[in-house]
Design an enzyme around this catalytic site. Structure first.
Site, short mmCIF file in Angstrom:
data_model
loop_
_atom_site.label_atom_id
_atom_site.label_comp_id
_atom_site.label_asym_id
_atom_site.label_seq_id
_atom_site.Cartn_x
_atom_site.Cartn_y
_atom_site.Cartn_z
N LYS A 1 -37.67 12.40 -0.22
CA LYS A 1 -37.39 13.50 0.72
C LYS A 1 -36.54 14.59 0.07
CE LYS A 1 -35.36 10.93 3.87
NZ LYS A 1 -35.41 9.59 3.26
N ARG B 1 -33.30 5.14 -10.19
CA ARG B 1 -32.74 6.49 -10.07
C ARG B 1 -31.22 6.43 -10.27
NH1 ARG B 1 -33.92 9.10 -4.35
NH2 ARG B 1 -32.29 7.67 -3.70
N ARG C 1 -24.84 5.77 -5.91
CA ARG C 1 -24.03 5.91 -4.70
C ARG C 1 -23.51 4.53 -4.30
NH1 ARG C 1 -28.50 9.15 -1.25
NH2 ARG C 1 -28.12 7.34 0.08
P1 ADP Z 1 -31.32 7.80 2.20
O1 ADP Z 1 -32.45 8.51 2.86
O2 ADP Z 1 -31.57 7.52 0.76
O3 ADP Z 1 -30.88 6.54 2.95
P2 ADP Z 1 -29.32 9.78 3.11
O4 ADP Z 1 -28.49 10.61 2.23
O5 ADP Z 1 -30.32 10.46 3.98
O6 ADP Z 1 -30.03 8.72 2.15
O7 ADP Z 1 -28.38 8.90 4.07
C1 ADP Z 1 -27.33 8.12 3.57
C2 ADP Z 1 -26.55 7.49 4.72
O8 ADP Z 1 -25.95 8.52 5.52
C3 ADP Z 1 -27.36 6.67 5.72
O9 ADP Z 1 -27.56 5.34 5.30
C4 ADP Z 1 -26.47 6.76 6.97
O10 ADP Z 1 -25.38 5.87 6.89
C5 ADP Z 1 -25.92 8.17 6.89
N1 ADP Z 1 -26.80 9.13 7.62
C6 ADP Z 1 -27.46 10.19 7.08
N2 ADP Z 1 -28.17 10.83 8.02
C7 ADP Z 1 -27.95 10.18 9.18
C8 ADP Z 1 -28.42 10.34 10.52
N3 ADP Z 1 -29.26 11.32 10.85
N4 ADP Z 1 -27.97 9.47 11.46
C9 ADP Z 1 -27.12 8.49 11.15
N5 ADP Z 1 -26.65 8.25 9.92
C10 ADP Z 1 -27.06 9.09 8.93
#
Ligand code: ADP
Length: 188
Positions: free
Chosen positions: A13, A127, A135
């Site tokens: 994404k 990655r 992370r």
């Molecule tokens: P990935 O898609 O690789 O899991 P993201 O950066 O989108 O990584 O999200 C990392 C973390 O941030 C998620 O596991 C969650 O804890 C939090 N997070 C991100 N976006 C949301 C959301 N829309 N609602 C709830 N938690 C979120």
């Protein structure tokens, strides 16, 4: 162009959002990036979110809904936006619908990147290793939890948005350039 990028962790994404930024001149709204910035800045929101994110669970709907609602009011969103990592629950999708109605905006499409789970675990681990930027939530156990959370809470959004006629599904296992080309094609 107002878009949602939907797909499990590691599906690409973030990478494809960069391509859409270039192609359409629209900003990427990544709730994950915004939350990580809040953690780095040690804001109250960041301090509260950190433990939840480190486990791979979801931050509360209220917190992320507020982040997105505020972000959508910025000038650069007038030309459109690509939401990456939001919405992640049906409640968030419903809140987004109300937000957009209130701001006189409507979604153009939901681009779903499909991918199989075992490949995703490998991809995320590779990655993290290659970039040297692992992370805190990039270890196998937490990745498996993130994938389970996706399956249980986020994947139902495919049906939710299909019912609105918005979903365009793409095979996220193809090469990056092929995925980009496929996205541009379905949006053309
Ligand atoms: P990935 O898609 O690789 O899991 P993201 O950066 O989108 O990584 O999200 C990392 C973390 O941030 C998620 O596991 C969650 O804890 C939090 N997070 C991100 N976006 C949301 C959301 N829309 N609602 C709830 N938690 C979120």
């Amino acid at each position: 162009m107002r878009l949602i990028l939907l797909g499990p962790p590691g599906a690409g994404k973030g990478t494809q959002a960069q391509v859409l930024i270039e192609a359409f001149g629209i900003p990427q709204l990544s709730t994950g990036d915004i939350l990580r910035a809040a953690i780095a800045a040690k804001t109250p929101m960041g301090l509260e979110a950190k433990a939840i994110m480190d486990r791979g669970d979801l931050v509360s709907d209220d917190v992320v809904n507020a982040i997105v609602s505020e972000r959508l009011d910025a000038d650069d969103c007038k030309a459109g936006f690509v939401l990456d990592g939001f919405p992640r629950t049906i409640a968030q999708a419903e809140a987004l619908g109300e937000m957009l109605d209130g701001k006189d905006m409507a979604l153009d499409a939901v681009v779903e990147l499909r991918a199989d789970e075992d490949t995703l675990v490998e991809r995320i681990l590779n990655r993290a290793k290659e970039s040297g930027l692992a992370r805190p939530d990039d270890n196998e156990e937490v990745i498996r939890n993130r994938l389970e959370v996706y399956r249980e809470l986020t994947e139902p959004l495919v049906v939710f948005y299909s019912n609105l006629g918005l979903v365009r599904s793409i095979d996220g296992m193809m090469a990056v350039e092929e995925v980009s080309a496929a996205i541009k094609e379905v949006l053309a």
